[in-house]
Design a protein around this motif. Structure first.
Motif, PDB file in Angstrom:
ATOM      1  N   MET A   1      -8.916  59.500  25.835  1.00  0.00           N
ATOM      2  CA  MET A   1     -10.251  59.209  26.400  1.00  0.00           C
ATOM      3  C   MET A   1     -11.108  60.484  26.371  1.00  0.00           C
ATOM      4  SD  MET A   1     -11.152  57.743  30.212  1.00  0.00           S
ATOM      5  CE  MET A   1     -10.253  56.225  30.119  1.00  0.00           C
ATOM      6  N   ASN A   2     -12.347  60.357  25.896  1.00  0.00           N
ATOM      7  CA  ASN A   2     -13.177  61.565  25.858  1.00  0.00           C
ATOM      8  C   ASN A   2     -13.694  61.905  27.261  1.00  0.00           C
ATOM      9  OD1 ASN A   2     -15.624  60.256  26.408  1.00  0.00           O
ATOM     10  ND2 ASN A   2     -15.896  59.722  24.261  1.00  0.00           N
ATOM     11  N   ASN A   3     -14.315  63.093  27.325  1.00  0.00           N
ATOM     12  CA  ASN A   3     -14.743  63.639  28.613  1.00  0.00           C
ATOM     13  C   ASN A   3     -15.742  62.761  29.351  1.00  0.00           C
ATOM     14  OD1 ASN A   3     -13.804  65.764  29.922  1.00  0.00           O
ATOM     15  ND2 ASN A   3     -15.007  67.316  28.810  1.00  0.00           N
ATOM     16  N   LEU A   4     -16.698  62.247  28.568  1.00  0.00           N
ATOM     17  CA  LEU A   4     -17.766  61.419  29.141  1.00  0.00           C
ATOM     18  C   LEU A   4     -17.175  60.153  29.757  1.00  0.00           C
ATOM     19  CD1 LEU A   4     -20.695  62.196  29.095  1.00  0.00           C
ATOM     20  CD2 LEU A   4     -21.008  60.828  27.023  1.00  0.00           C
ATOM     21  N   ASN A   5     -16.276  59.518  28.989  1.00  0.00           N
ATOM     22  CA  ASN A   5     -15.645  58.292  29.489  1.00  0.00           C
ATOM     23  C   ASN A   5     -14.823  58.576  30.743  1.00  0.00           C
ATOM     24  OD1 ASN A   5     -16.766  57.259  27.216  1.00  0.00           O
ATOM     25  ND2 ASN A   5     -14.930  56.230  26.474  1.00  0.00           N
ATOM     26  N   ARG A   6     -14.149  59.729  30.742  1.00  0.00           N
ATOM     27  CA  ARG A   6     -13.338  60.071  31.910  1.00  0.00           C
ATOM     28  C   ARG A   6     -14.236  60.255  33.140  1.00  0.00           C
ATOM     29  NH1 ARG A   6     -10.655  63.919  29.763  1.00  0.00           N
ATOM     30  NH2 ARG A   6      -9.172  62.524  28.778  1.00  0.00           N
ATOM     31  N   ARG A   7     -15.394  60.932  32.931  1.00  0.00           N
ATOM     32  CA  ARG A   7     -16.320  61.137  34.061  1.00  0.00           C
ATOM     33  C   ARG A   7     -16.863  59.811  34.579  1.00  0.00           C
ATOM     34  NH1 ARG A   7     -20.930  65.149  32.615  1.00  0.00           N
ATOM     35  NH2 ARG A   7     -21.804  64.386  34.561  1.00  0.00           N
ATOM     36  N   LEU A   8     -17.128  58.902  33.628  1.00  0.00           N
ATOM     37  CA  LEU A   8     -17.632  57.578  34.026  1.00  0.00           C
ATOM     38  C   LEU A   8     -16.579  56.844  34.851  1.00  0.00           C
ATOM     39  CD1 LEU A   8     -19.754  55.330  33.866  1.00  0.00           C
ATOM     40  CD2 LEU A   8     -18.777  54.653  31.657  1.00  0.00           C
ATOM     41  N   GLN A   9     -15.332  56.904  34.385  1.00  0.00           N
ATOM     42  CA  GLN A   9     -14.247  56.211  35.087  1.00  0.00           C
ATOM     43  C   GLN A   9     -14.051  56.806  36.486  1.00  0.00           C
ATOM     44  OE1 GLN A   9     -10.196  56.419  33.489  1.00  0.00           O
ATOM     45  NE2 GLN A   9     -10.238  54.180  33.397  1.00  0.00           N
ATOM     46  N   THR A  10     -14.093  58.148  36.570  1.00  0.00           N
ATOM     47  CA  THR A  10     -13.898  58.806  37.866  1.00  0.00           C
ATOM     48  C   THR A  10     -15.034  58.458  38.835  1.00  0.00           C
ATOM     49  OG1 THR A  10     -12.878  60.622  36.673  1.00  0.00           O
ATOM     50  CG2 THR A  10     -13.506  61.075  38.941  1.00  0.00           C
ATOM     51  N   THR A  11     -16.260  58.461  38.310  1.00  0.00           N
ATOM     52  CA  THR A  11     -17.417  58.146  39.162  1.00  0.00           C
ATOM     53  C   THR A  11     -17.303  56.727  39.724  1.00  0.00           C
ATOM     54  OG1 THR A  11     -18.790  59.617  37.846  1.00  0.00           O
ATOM     55  CG2 THR A  11     -19.946  58.005  39.191  1.00  0.00           C
ATOM     56  N   GLN A  13     -14.623  55.024  40.037  1.00  0.00           N
ATOM     57  CA  GLN A  13     -13.471  55.004  40.946  1.00  0.00           C
ATOM     58  C   GLN A  13     -13.921  55.454  42.354  1.00  0.00           C
ATOM     59  OE1 GLN A  13      -9.931  54.529  40.867  1.00  0.00           O
ATOM     60  NE2 GLN A  13      -9.986  55.204  42.983  1.00  0.00           N
ATOM     61  N   GLN A  14     -14.713  56.531  42.397  1.00  0.00           N
ATOM     62  CA  GLN A  14     -15.219  56.993  43.701  1.00  0.00           C
ATOM     63  C   GLN A  14     -16.138  55.943  44.328  1.00  0.00           C
ATOM     64  OE1 GLN A  14     -17.301  60.592  42.778  1.00  0.00           O
ATOM     65  NE2 GLN A  14     -15.466  61.828  42.699  1.00  0.00           N
ATOM     66  N   ARG A  15     -16.891  55.271  43.486  1.00  0.00           N
ATOM     67  CA  ARG A  15     -17.890  54.316  43.983  1.00  0.00           C
ATOM     68  C   ARG A  15     -17.230  53.045  44.510  1.00  0.00           C
ATOM     69  NH1 ARG A  15     -23.245  55.579  44.584  1.00  0.00           N
ATOM     70  NH2 ARG A  15     -23.906  55.780  42.439  1.00  0.00           N
ATOM     71  N   PHE A  16     -16.247  52.520  43.757  1.00  0.00           N
ATOM     72  CA  PHE A  16     -15.704  51.189  44.068  1.00  0.00           C
ATOM     73  C   PHE A  16     -14.242  51.190  44.503  1.00  0.00           C
ATOM     74  CE2 PHE A  16     -19.288  50.518  41.201  1.00  0.00           C
ATOM     75  CZ  PHE A  16     -20.016  49.593  41.919  1.00  0.00           C
ATOM     76  N   GLY A  17     -13.582  52.353  44.425  1.00  0.00           N
ATOM     77  CA  GLY A  17     -12.194  52.421  44.852  1.00  0.00           C
ATOM     78  C   GLY A  17     -11.237  51.727  43.901  1.00  0.00           C
ATOM     79  N   GLU A  18     -11.632  51.552  42.653  1.00  0.00           N
ATOM     80  CA  GLU A  18     -10.710  50.949  41.676  1.00  0.00           C
ATOM     81  C   GLU A  18     -10.921  51.609  40.312  1.00  0.00           C
ATOM     82  OE1 GLU A  18     -11.624  46.964  39.383  1.00  0.00           O
ATOM     83  OE2 GLU A  18     -12.526  46.777  41.355  1.00  0.00           O
ATOM     84  N   THR A  19      -9.858  51.621  39.518  1.00  0.00           N
ATOM     85  CA  THR A  19      -9.961  52.211  38.180  1.00  0.00           C
ATOM     86  C   THR A  19     -10.353  51.126  37.191  1.00  0.00           C
ATOM     87  OG1 THR A  19      -8.215  53.737  38.813  1.00  0.00           O
ATOM     88  CG2 THR A  19      -8.722  53.596  36.470  1.00  0.00           C
ATOM     89  N   LEU A  20     -11.538  51.251  36.639  1.00  0.00           N
ATOM     90  CA  LEU A  20     -11.997  50.249  35.674  1.00  0.00           C
ATOM     91  C   LEU A  20     -11.500  50.587  34.283  1.00  0.00           C
ATOM     92  CD1 LEU A  20     -14.516  50.188  37.964  1.00  0.00           C
ATOM     93  CD2 LEU A  20     -15.280  48.519  36.297  1.00  0.00           C
TER      94      LEU A  20
END
Ligand SMILES: Cc1cc2nc3c(=O)[nH]c(=O)nc-3n(C[C@H](O)[C@H](O)[C@H](O)COP(=O)(O)O)c2cc1C
Length: 277
Positions: A1-11, A13-20
């Motif tokens: 996974m590239n950096n941008l995608n990882r940041r999107l996933q982490t954000t 995750q913080q927002r909704f409490g789940e890993t999309l």
């Protein structure tokens, strides 16, 4: 996974409490990240906002879809110092409105549409709640479009509905004609990068409460609220300068709305000439 995608996933995750799950070849990840990272800001750098930039962003915002092509939105860019002071006096507990480099007020305009009929001597056959609703929906979409356009240009915003607490005074200050209602104000500026000024990412309810497939199903998922309350307290406790004993979202929101607010809004809307039947 590239950096941008990882940041999107982490954000998210913080927002909704789940890993999309993210598709590996996700297009537009940078734009999606900017949307997912949304925060309302209330502290501004002193850099002024050129009026032509505000006008440009307004043009982008007003390119939003509009119900039946009716174009029922007006934006007021409040520039005059006296006008700004009059609006700041309506929101004394929100100094970020007075401090903001620019302030817009988004209005629903049901006037032009009716005037098309008046000018042709035709009866205005759809004079009911839907007319009010449509122009408010359009104004909300244009405001959101403005927030996104501003964010693309490196600016930050805070919506302000508190201006509507004294709707009649607001309408007088802005000289709103009949069939025009203020929907919300929007403070705009460049972000202040002092650590204490950075707005935290505010979590949202879990997707199981707000995103549905095919039908809504169970109406009251209290476990979703309980989970969110716990995540909200955690996020508040972790945010810089946060309260030592943060309250739950349920407690905060029920406290905020424990006393009546804007009870005269319906009367004001009717007095502006909207028929709400
Ligand atoms: C229609 C609308 C009205 C709002 N009114 C106010 C307001 O009067 N004052 C304020 O400080 N924030 C206001 N906000 C910002 C919300 O408080 C904010 O969106 C919410 O707390 C979630 O935080 P976030 O936007 O940083 O994710 C408003 C937001 C919306 C959409």
């Amino acid at each position: 996974m590239n950096n941008l995608n990882r940041r999107l996933q982490t954000t998210l995750q913080q927002r909704f409490g789940e890993t999309l799950d993210l598709p590996p070849d996700l297009p537009g990840a940078g734009d999606l990240l900017r949307i997912a990272e949304h925060r309302s800001h209330r502290r501004w750098a002193t850099t002024p906002l050129p009026p032509e930039l505000t006008r440009l962003l307004a043009a982008c915002a007003l390119s939003a879809p509009t119900k039946s092509y009716l174009q029922q939105v007006d934006i007021i860019d409040v520039r005059d110092a006296g006008q700004r002071a009059a609006l700041a006096a309506l929101t004394p507990t929100m100094p970020w409105l007075a401090d903001a480099p620019a302030l817009l007020v988004f209005c629903g305009n049901g006037r032009r549409f009716k005037r098309l009929f008046d000018r042709k001597g035709l009866p205005f056959t759809n004079d009911h709640l839907d007319s009010f609703f449509n122009c408010v929906v359009d104004a909300s979409m244009v405001m959101m479009n403005f927030i996104n356009a501003a964010s693309a240009a490196g600016l930050v915003c805070c919506s302000i509905s508190m201006l509507r607490n004294e709707a009649e005074r607001l309408a007088r200050i802005l000289q709103l004609p009949q069939r025009v209602v203020p929907v919300a104000g929007l403070c705009i500026g460049y972000p202040s990068f002092e650590a204490s000024a950075l707005a935290p990412l505010q979590p949202r309810l879990p997707l199981r409460a707000t995103f549905h497939v095919d039908r809504m199903g169970a109406a009251d998922d209290d476990t979703a609220i309980d989970d969110f309350d716990a995540r909200h307290v955690e996020a508040r406790a972790a945010s810089p300068g946060g309260a030592p004993n943060p309250r739950t979202w349920s407690a905060e929101r029920t406290h905020q709305y424990a006393t009546p607010q804007r009870e005269d809004w319906g009367r004001f809307v009717r007095s502006q000439g909207f028929n709400l039947k």
